[in-house]
Motif scaffolding. Structure first.
Motif, PDB file in Angstrom:
ATOM      1  N   ILE A 128       0.912  -1.319  -0.089  1.00  0.00           N
ATOM      2  CA  ILE A 128      -0.174   0.053   0.207  1.00  0.00           C
ATOM      3  C   ILE A 128       0.873   1.326   0.146  1.00  0.00           C
ATOM      4  N   TYR A 129       0.463   2.132  -0.908  1.00  0.00           N
ATOM      5  CA  TYR A 129       1.441   3.295  -0.917  1.00  0.00           C
ATOM      6  C   TYR A 129       0.602   4.761  -0.953  1.00  0.00           C
ATOM      7  N   LYS A 130       1.212   5.713  -0.703  1.00  0.00           N
ATOM      8  CA  LYS A 130       0.600   6.953  -0.871  1.00  0.00           C
ATOM      9  C   LYS A 130       1.220   7.534  -2.019  1.00  0.00           C
ATOM     10  N   GLY A 131       0.506   7.774  -3.181  1.00  0.00           N
ATOM     11  CA  GLY A 131       0.831   8.006  -4.371  1.00  0.00           C
ATOM     12  C   GLY A 131       0.623   9.508  -4.812  1.00  0.00           C
ATOM     13  N   LYS A 132       1.074   9.873  -6.011  1.00  0.00           N
ATOM     14  CA  LYS A 132       0.578  11.039  -6.674  1.00  0.00           C
ATOM     15  C   LYS A 132       0.294  10.858  -7.981  1.00  0.00           C
ATOM     16  N   VAL A 142      -0.209   6.965 -11.773  1.00  0.00           N
ATOM     17  CA  VAL A 142       0.124   7.333 -10.342  1.00  0.00           C
ATOM     18  C   VAL A 142       1.590   6.839  -9.985  1.00  0.00           C
ATOM     19  N   GLU A 143       2.234   7.817  -9.550  1.00  0.00           N
ATOM     20  CA  GLU A 143       3.567   7.716  -9.335  1.00  0.00           C
ATOM     21  C   GLU A 143       3.638   7.071  -7.760  1.00  0.00           C
ATOM     22  N   ILE A 144       4.280   6.036  -7.710  1.00  0.00           N
ATOM     23  CA  ILE A 144       4.301   5.221  -6.319  1.00  0.00           C
ATOM     24  C   ILE A 144       5.793   5.129  -5.805  1.00  0.00           C
ATOM     25  N   THR A 154       1.038  12.143   7.735  1.00  0.00           N
ATOM     26  CA  THR A 154       2.141  12.909   8.016  1.00  0.00           C
ATOM     27  C   THR A 154       3.288  12.515   6.869  1.00  0.00           C
ATOM     28  N   VAL A 155       3.211  11.890   5.934  1.00  0.00           N
ATOM     29  CA  VAL A 155       4.141  11.627   4.962  1.00  0.00           C
ATOM     30  C   VAL A 155       4.147  12.411   3.558  1.00  0.00           C
ATOM     31  N   ARG A 156       4.964  12.416   2.879  1.00  0.00           N
ATOM     32  CA  ARG A 156       4.786  13.245   1.363  1.00  0.00           C
ATOM     33  C   ARG A 156       4.972  12.081   0.310  1.00  0.00           C
ATOM     34  N   ALA A 157       3.964  12.073  -0.870  1.00  0.00           N
ATOM     35  CA  ALA A 157       4.041  11.315  -1.610  1.00  0.00           C
ATOM     36  C   ALA A 157       5.095  11.333  -2.441  1.00  0.00           C
ATOM     37  N   LEU A 184       5.902   4.421   0.760  1.00  0.00           N
ATOM     38  CA  LEU A 184       5.182   2.909   0.979  1.00  0.00           C
ATOM     39  C   LEU A 184       4.875   3.023   2.273  1.00  0.00           C
ATOM     40  N   LEU A 185       3.280   2.860   2.428  1.00  0.00           N
ATOM     41  CA  LEU A 185       2.690   2.723   3.997  1.00  0.00           C
ATOM     42  C   LEU A 185       2.958   1.227   4.459  1.00  0.00           C
TER      43      LEU A 185
END
Length: 487
Positions: A41-45, A58-60, A198-201, A204-205
């Motif tokens: 699972i990612y926080k992507g952009k 989506v950039e991951i 709390t993190v920037r994309a 990896l979450l």
């Protein structure tokens, strides 16, 4: 022999095999440090929206941007009649937007990973779906009474946010075990949401379980005969996992002594070699030929050496029915996915064509991977799909052949080195006191891989058996060819 789960952790990779009634039915592998991405699972952009294709990139944080279809977004509109309708992707996503996504398919060939924003968190007994309002029970649980019992438990303990599916492994589980599983997964999701804030994309979450733990979680059941591991460190890791999440299966865990090597003893090495062959012979003398391309897999059924004992139609029907079982087995063993076209030997009788089609559908029932089979055409062709989430076994063990300009495949130096090590272990463990020295003649790149990645194992064999192991470079050898001589 019933069912066995084998885990081999040698050098730079882990391998898992499932043995059922003495037959290898599944083989999985991954390199340490290059674990599978499916489930991560990612926080992507969002870097690009494609309205014409109803998709987005989506950039991951991987080499290539991931691909997201509009249908993999949870936000839906309802038509006037109440049916679901997917809203245009341009109305839901824009470039630069942050989004939490999960990898649904590994990057394959030149394609990036496929991702979904409909996250699923699998536990031992349930799968928690924080973005989907649905409660269900696995269709593989056939007993109606058990399905009703599990559905009642699921409804009683369903989370306030999201939904869940009760897994096949939950059959017979008590309500407390399912409730504990859900509580753990709910807490996990809350921690992921808190981290994402709390993190920037791209970041990896959550990393999904590696192949050994994933196979243990998804495949091992109390009715298995054993879970056998050939590495002490891996044995300790699995013991901790079982004690924490699957105490009912802890007694199944065994540490193998490695004589002969685990995969050799149970015939898995032989099955891996067979899975790399383009042609597979049938017991009757017929054969199937498997060719993988980037777009699809073609399987051709041939009469081969079989001439039959009666009329031609009976001969053809017998070979096609025999081929059906082998095809279903090979698809699962090789983990072949995507579009598959099977060219059966032509049959004039509609009854015969129906018999072969029905036999194929039945042969695919034990396969846990989702398949869809279309009716056989008048030409004897069957089109089918099998869900693809990672590279097939042959593709993961091979690379494009430089000698034929990429038209064929050759094993990697790492794979040949592993096979050479297995041969060395066979030689010293079976002859024991009769062997004092082993010479292995290999291509230079294989020698480098052998002593780079397996030096610890080689030194261990030398100490254990009191032998000297020497590698000899021979650049005249093809990369797949090697010789092991003992004296």
């Amino acid at each position: 022999m019933g069912s066995l789960l084998l885990v081999s952790a040698m050098g730079a990779e882990r391998r898992v095999a499932v043995i059922q009634n003495g037959v290898t039915t599944e083989i999985m592998r991954e390199s340490v440090g290059a674990e599978r991405l499916v489930g991560n699972i990612y926080k992507g952009k969002v870097v690009r929206v494609l309205p014409g294709m109803q998709s987005a990139f989506v950039e991951i944080g991987l080499a290539r941007a991931a691909f997201l279809f509009a249908g993999d977004l949870p936000d839906l509109e309802l038509d006037a009649d109440g049916t679901k309708k997917i809203a245009p992707i341009a109305e839901r996503l824009h470039e630069g937007q942050d989004i939490i996504v999960q990898v649904a398919k590994e990057p394959l060939g030149t394609k990036g990973a496929r991702v979904t924003s409909q996250v699923t968190l699998p536990g031992r007994d349930v799968v928690y779906m924080p973005t989907v309002d649905h409660v269900g029970v696995s269709r593989r649980i056939e007993d109606a009474g058990e399905r009703d019992r599990l559905r009642q438990i699921a409804d009683q303990h369903a989370p306030k946010k999201g939904g869940l599916i009760v897994r096949t492994a939950a059959e017979g589980a008590d309500a407390q075990a399912i409730a504990d599983d859900l509580s753990f997964l709910g807490t996990l999701w809350e921690s992921l949401e808190a981290k994402a804030a709390t993190v920037r994309a791209p970041t990896l979450l959550h990393r999904d379980l590696d192949i050994a733990l994933m196979a243990t979680r998804d495949l091992l059941r109390p009715d298995y005969d054993a879970l056998i591991v050939d590495n002490p460190a891996e044995h300790a890791r699995l013991a901790t996992f079982l004690e924490t999440f699957m105490p009912a299966c802890r007694s199944l865990l065994r540490l193998d002594d490695g004589d002969p090597p685990l995969f050799t003893r149970y015939g898995v090495e032989h099955d891996i070699s067979r899975a790399l062959d383009r042609k597979v012979w049938l017991k009757s003398g017929g054969s199937i030929v498997i060719d993988q391309t980037e777009a699809l897999t073609a399987i051709d059924v041939n009469t081969g050496r079989y001439v039959g004992k009666s009329n031609f139609e009976d001969t053809v029907l017998k070979i096609n029915l025999e081929a059906v079982k082998e095809i279903a087995y090979q698809l699962r063993l090789r983990n072949i996915g995507g579009i598959i076209v099977i060219d059966f030997i032509d049959m004039a009788s509609e009854k015969a064509r129906s018999a072969v089609y029905e036999a194929l559908v039945e042969a695919l029932v034990p396969d846990k991977v989702r398949t869809r089979v279309l009716p056989m055409s008048a030409l004897g062709l069957v089109e089918m799909t099998r869900k693809r989430v990672r590279e097939s076994l042959p593709r993961s063990l091979a690379e494009p052949c430089a000698r034929c300009d990429g038209r064929g495949w050759t094993l990697t130096a790492h794979e040949v080195a592993r096979q050479a090590l297995a041969r060395i272990r066979d030689s010293v463990s079976t002859k024991r006191d009769l062997v004092t020295r082993v010479d292995v003649h290999v291509h230079p790149t294989v020698a480098e891989a052998l002593f780079d990645e397996y030096r610890e194992q080689i030194e261990g064999l030398e100490r254990r058996y009191g032998v000297e192991i020497r590698a000899h470079h021979n650049d005249r050898l093809e990369i797949e060819h090697f010789e092991v001589k003992s004296r």
